[in-house]
Scaffold this active site. Sequence first.
Site, PDB file in Angstrom:
ATOM      1  N   LYS A  54       0.844  -1.201   0.000  1.00  0.00           N
ATOM      2  CA  LYS A  54       0.000   0.000   0.000  1.00  0.00           C
ATOM      3  C   LYS A  54       0.875   1.246   0.000  1.00  0.00           C
ATOM      4  O   LYS A  54       0.628   2.199  -0.750  1.00  0.00           O
ATOM      5  CB  LYS A  54      -0.940  -0.007   1.212  1.00  0.00           C
ATOM      6  CG  LYS A  54      -2.080  -0.984   1.053  1.00  0.00           C
ATOM      7  CD  LYS A  54      -2.859  -1.216   2.345  1.00  0.00           C
ATOM      8  CE  LYS A  54      -3.889  -2.335   2.113  1.00  0.00           C
ATOM      9  NZ  LYS A  54      -4.538  -2.798   3.332  1.00  0.00           N
ATOM     10  N   GLN A  98      -5.001  -1.405   9.482  1.00  0.00           N
ATOM     11  CA  GLN A  98      -4.899  -2.750   8.903  1.00  0.00           C
ATOM     12  C   GLN A  98      -5.547  -3.778   9.832  1.00  0.00           C
ATOM     13  O   GLN A  98      -5.223  -3.841  11.022  1.00  0.00           O
ATOM     14  CB  GLN A  98      -3.417  -3.093   8.671  1.00  0.00           C
ATOM     15  CG  GLN A  98      -3.188  -4.417   7.971  1.00  0.00           C
ATOM     16  CD  GLN A  98      -3.716  -4.441   6.534  1.00  0.00           C
ATOM     17  OE1 GLN A  98      -3.534  -3.496   5.773  1.00  0.00           O
ATOM     18  NE2 GLN A  98      -4.381  -5.516   6.176  1.00  0.00           N
ATOM     19  N   ASP A 121     -11.403   2.780   3.940  1.00  0.00           N
ATOM     20  CA  ASP A 121     -11.812   1.376   3.849  1.00  0.00           C
ATOM     21  C   ASP A 121     -13.334   1.246   3.780  1.00  0.00           C
ATOM     22  O   ASP A 121     -13.846   0.179   3.452  1.00  0.00           O
ATOM     23  CB  ASP A 121     -11.308   0.599   5.084  1.00  0.00           C
ATOM     24  CG  ASP A 121     -10.190  -0.370   4.743  1.00  0.00           C
ATOM     25  OD1 ASP A 121      -9.996  -0.665   3.549  1.00  0.00           O
ATOM     26  OD2 ASP A 121      -9.516  -0.835   5.679  1.00  0.00           O
TER      27      ASP A 121
END
Length: 292
Positions: A54, A98, A121
Amino acid sequence: MTATILDGKAFAADVRARVKAHVSQMVNEHGITPGLAVVLVGEDPASRVYVRNKGVQTLEAGMASFEHKLAVDTTEQALLALIARLNADPAVHGILVQLPLPAHLNAELVINSITPDKDVDGFHISNVGLLGTGQKAMVPCTPLGCLMMLRAHHGSLAGLNAVVVGRSNIVGKPMAQLLLGESCTVTIAHSRTRDLPDVCRSADILIAAVGRPHMIRGEWIKPGATVIDVGINRTDMGLAGDVAFAEAVTVAGAISPVPGGVGPMTIACLLANTLTACCRSNGLPEPEGLTV
Ligand code: NDP
């Protein structure tokens, strides 16, 4: 008959290129550099690889990348304090924590502490509600990637029968919401569904998000259907999808492979979401075709 292969690698490269071009324009015309902060707690090897990828792709897109690696025994208070700082930081337009988090941390509490506008997200309860009510939301990256591929292949999806196998908050449910938003007739199947093969055979669009290698067989697929395989399963033979590809490719009209299908689209959509968040927070027009 052999299905058209939906090449996620090529598609993701195209999305990244479009994001990069838009970012460059923002930097040149407005002096604004979109920034993504990624928070990793602990040492989970797969998570470390994801976070590294990422970071690399964020920089390649011309955006700022802020990585925060915290010890596995980080307290909830310390993590929430970091998120509060990132929420207030004007250089940070997207925040991603994460998952999975270590067991002593409450993932729901942590995710819901991210300001919804920076929740790239799309897991914050506000974004889930906005998506569910058909309003402008931050959309979870994996389903967004699937939708982009479907739109590119089909154009309009209106009136098609879509079956989503899997009902997780990360993939299945938001995928179903997106397809409903496209005016598909949507069925969500799961482990308690009766006669799953028959349900799958009703699908013009079949999304597999189960986590069981090769569970969906060729004979479950309606001839000519479009099959999107979200599954990423590590087996002795390497990575496998949820769909028995060799069988399915002879029946389907189009199919995404594993690897090289949905997987590469997920990070590309994370970059797209960060750009979208940056545009929205600055009152600038959103990039076309990179959001819903
Ligand atoms: P979850 O384990 O959270 O959900 C799996 C879903 O599949 C559940 O709803 C479950 O039903 C259903 N299911 C399990 N067994 C069966 C069965 N025998 N028949 C029908 N349904 C079944 O997984 P995720 O949604 O997080 O992920 C799904 C897959 O997608 C995984 O392989 C994961 O690795 C992959 N993935 C890939 C991503 C990418 O970037 N390409 C991103 C995220 C995930 P029930 O609710 O009844 O238990």
